[in-house]
Design a protein around this motif. Structure first.
Motif, mmCIF file in Angstrom:
data_model
loop_
_atom_site.group_PDB
_atom_site.id
_atom_site.type_symbol
_atom_site.label_atom_id
_atom_site.label_comp_id
_atom_site.label_asym_id
_atom_site.label_seq_id
_atom_site.Cartn_x
_atom_site.Cartn_y
_atom_site.Cartn_z
ATOM 1 N N PRO A 1 8.002 22.639 8.377
ATOM 2 C CA PRO A 1 6.763 22.271 7.693
ATOM 3 C C PRO A 1 6.578 22.975 6.344
ATOM 4 O O PRO A 1 5.857 22.478 5.479
ATOM 5 C CB PRO A 1 5.670 22.710 8.679
ATOM 6 N N GLN A 2 7.242 24.125 6.178
ATOM 7 C CA GLN A 2 7.152 24.838 4.910
ATOM 8 C C GLN A 2 8.151 24.312 3.885
ATOM 9 O O GLN A 2 8.145 24.728 2.722
ATOM 10 C CB GLN A 2 7.397 26.339 5.142
ATOM 11 N N GLY A 3 9.024 23.396 4.323
ATOM 12 C CA GLY A 3 10.023 22.844 3.421
ATOM 13 C C GLY A 3 11.078 23.856 3.007
ATOM 14 O O GLY A 3 11.610 23.784 1.892
ATOM 15 N N VAL A 4 11.394 24.795 3.917
ATOM 16 C CA VAL A 4 12.361 25.849 3.597
ATOM 17 C C VAL A 4 13.465 25.862 4.651
ATOM 18 O O VAL A 4 13.302 25.362 5.775
ATOM 19 C CB VAL A 4 11.694 27.237 3.537
ATOM 20 N N GLU A 5 14.582 26.455 4.263
ATOM 21 C CA GLU A 5 15.716 26.578 5.173
ATOM 22 C C GLU A 5 15.404 27.528 6.325
ATOM 23 O O GLU A 5 15.813 27.299 7.467
ATOM 24 C CB GLU A 5 16.930 27.100 4.396
ATOM 25 N N ALA A 6 14.686 28.617 6.037
ATOM 26 C CA ALA A 6 14.378 29.626 7.043
ATOM 27 C C ALA A 6 13.118 30.368 6.638
ATOM 28 O O ALA A 6 12.786 30.475 5.457
ATOM 29 C CB ALA A 6 15.541 30.599 7.194
ATOM 30 N N LEU A 7 12.400 30.893 7.637
ATOM 31 C CA LEU A 7 11.232 31.730 7.360
ATOM 32 C C LEU A 7 11.656 33.096 6.848
ATOM 33 O O LEU A 7 10.969 33.713 6.039
ATOM 34 C CB LEU A 7 10.402 31.899 8.646
ATOM 35 N N ALA A 8 12.785 33.578 7.341
ATOM 36 C CA ALA A 8 13.339 34.874 6.946
ATOM 37 C C ALA A 8 14.768 34.924 7.467
ATOM 38 O O ALA A 8 15.229 33.994 8.148
ATOM 39 C CB ALA A 8 12.508 36.016 7.528
ATOM 40 N N TRP A 9 15.454 35.997 7.124
ATOM 41 C CA TRP A 9 16.802 36.238 7.656
ATOM 42 C C TRP A 9 16.823 37.639 8.234
ATOM 43 O O TRP A 9 16.355 38.594 7.593
ATOM 44 C CB TRP A 9 17.852 36.121 6.549
ATOM 45 N N ILE A 10 17.336 37.778 9.457
ATOM 46 C CA ILE A 10 17.466 39.086 10.070
ATOM 47 C C ILE A 10 18.839 39.634 9.691
ATOM 48 O O ILE A 10 19.864 39.095 10.094
ATOM 49 C CB ILE A 10 17.300 39.029 11.600
#
Length: 383
Positions: free
Chosen positions: A96-105
Motif C-alpha cells: 500500500p505504500q508503493g515501496v519494495e520494503a518497509l525496511a531491511w534487517i
C-alpha cells in the motif's frame, strides 16, 4: 630528504558504521580523512549478534558508497505487526505504500565488513592509531564516547528502568519477511527477520525491566528460549537459541552542544580547529522504533552535505557551517525522541487504566488512514 607526514582535512574518531560511512562520504568530496578506532571495545560478547532495521534513506546512502550487504545479509521487511498487551494491534504493509520494503534487517558484521573493505580501497581515507591534528574533528565513538567530555560537552542522560537483551534464534516456522513486535508490561519484544526471504531465523531485541535482566541472562539456553516462546505467543512456533546473549542499559540521551571550537584560536581563519558530534555520541533513543542507526546515518549525510555545499572560501572548521548542521539534526531528532520516549513510558505502566488507554489508542491508529501512512513514510525515511 625527510618524508613529510600526511596532512588531513578531517579526523574522525570512531570506526563503526557511522564513522566509516562519513569517511567515505567526505573522501568522495576530495577531502583527506584520518579514521581513528574508538579506544575501547563495544562488548565482551565473542560474536556480534546485533542487527539493525535500516530504512530506504539509509539503504540509498550505503548503496551510493557501494557498501550495501548482499541479500542474505539484508532481509527485506514486507510486513510489520505490532501487538499490544490486550487486543490492540497495528499492521504495516509495503504494497500500500508503493515501496519494495518497509525496511531491511541488516546483519551488523556483514555491513561493517563491506564498509571496511570500501575504506581500504579509498586512498583519501587512512586508518591511524591515534588522533591527528586536523581542522575538523568528528566524534563518532558511540554512546560511551570519551572524546565528547574532552571537548567539554555535557551528555544529558535519562536512564530507563530497562535493559535490552539481544540474541538470535531459529524458529519452527519461516518468518515470511514479517517484523514482529510485542508491547507488554513485562517488556518490549522484537523479532526481526534474517537470512533472506525464505529464512526462519530472527534477531531478537527484548527490552526488559532491569530487575529481570540478571535472571534472564543466567537462564540456560533452552529455558531462555522458552521465555521467548511465551512472550512471542508462539507466533513462529518453537524457538532455538543459535547465538550468545548480549545486554546493555537503555537510555534517552542528548548532548547539550553538537559542535564547537577545539582550540583557543577560535576564529574562522586558516588556523581554526573545530569539533562536531554525530550518531550515538550526540544522541540516544529507545530501540523500540528501530531508528537508532537511521538517525546516525542521517546525521553524517547531513554533515557531509553541509560541507559539500559550503562556499569555496569557507574552511571545513567554519562554525557557521557546523551550527547549521546542528540545528538541522536537532530539529529532526525532537519528534523521534518524543515518540519513542512517550511509547516507552506508556507501555511501562502496568495499571489497568493505562492498558485500556494504550490499546484504545492502537486500535484508533490502525484505522487512522492518512496519519498511519504519514508515520510509516517518516519511519521509512521518506518525505
Amino acid at each position: 630528504m625527510p618524508v613529510m607526514a600526511p596532512t588531513f582535512d578531517i579526523c574522525i574518531r570512531g570506526t563503526g558504521i557511522v564513522g566509516r560511512t562519513l569517511a567515505l562520504l567526505l573522501a568522495r568530496e576530495r577531502l583527506r580523512v584520518a579514521l581513528v578506532p574508538a579506544p575501547a571495545p563495544r562488548s565482551a560478547v565473542a560474536t556480534d549478534v546485533r542487527a539493525y532495521a535500516l530504512n530506504a534513506a539509509s539503504r540509498s546512502l550505503l548503496e551510493s558508497l557501494r557498501s550495501w550487504p548482499d541479500a542474505e545479509h539484508a532481509t527485506a521487511v514486507k510486513h510489520m505487526q505490532v501487538q499490544g498487551d490486550q487486543d490492540g494491534c497495528v499492521h504495516f504493509d509495503a504494497p500500500p505504500q508503493g515501496v519494495e520494503a518497509l525496511a531491511w534487517i541488516v546483519d551488523v558484521p556483514a555491513l561493517e565488513e563491506r564498509l571496511a573493505q570500501a575504506v581500504r580501497f579509498q586512498p583519501l581515507v587512512e586508518v591511524v592509531d591515534i588522533p591527528v591534528a586536523a581542522p575538523l574533528t568528528v566524534v563518532c565513538e558511540g554512546r560511551a564516547s570519551t572524546t565528547r567530555s574532552e571537548f567539554g560537552v555535557h551528555f544529558d542522560v535519562t536512564p530507563y528502568a530497562q535493559h535490552a537483551i539481544a540474541t538470535r534464534v531459529r524458529c519452527e516456522h519461516p518468518h515470511a519477511q514479517v517484523a514482529r513486535q510485542w508491547f507488554l508490561p513485562q517488556g518490549i519484544l522484537a523479532f526481526l527477520p534474517l537470512e533472506g526471504a525464505q529464512g526462519n531465523s530472527v534477531a531478537v531485541v527484548w527490552s526488559v525491566p532491569e530487575e529481570r535482566v540478571s535472571a534472564l541472562m543466567a537462564l540456560p539456553a533452552d529455558a531462555f528460549a522458552q521465555e521467548l516462546q511465551t512472550a512471542s505467543q508462539l507466533a513462529l512456533g518453537n524457538i532455538e537459541l543459535i547465538a550468545e546473549r548480549a545486554t546493555w542499559p537503555l537510555q534517552l540521551a542528548k548532548a547539550d552542544r553538537w559542535c564547537g571550537a577545539a582550540s583557543t584560536n577560535a576564529t574562522n581563519g586558516p588556523a581554526a580547529r573545530s569539533w562536531v558530534l554525530a550518531g550515538d555520541a550526540a544522541h540516544n533513543v529507545h530501540p523500540l522504533a528501530g531508528q537508532g542507526l537511521n538517525l546516525g546515518l542521517a546525521d553524517v549525510a547531513a554533515l557531509a552535505d553541509v560541507l559539500r555545499t559550503r562556499d569555496y572560501w569557507r574552511s571545513v572548521a567554519d562554525l557557521r557551517l557546523l551550527r547549521r548542521y546542528e540545528r538541522q539534526r536537532k530539529a529532526a531528532l525532537i519528534a523521534m525522541g518524543l515518540a519513542t520516549d512517550g511509547l516507552q513510558q506508556l507501555f511501562a505502566r502496568p495499571e489497568a487504566p493505562w492498558q485500556a488507554l494504550r490499546n484504545w489508542g492502537m486500535k484508533g491508529f490502525e484505522h487512522s488512514g492518512l496519519l498511519k501512512d504519514f508515520v510509516a513514510r517518516q519511519a521509512m525515511g521518506m518525505r
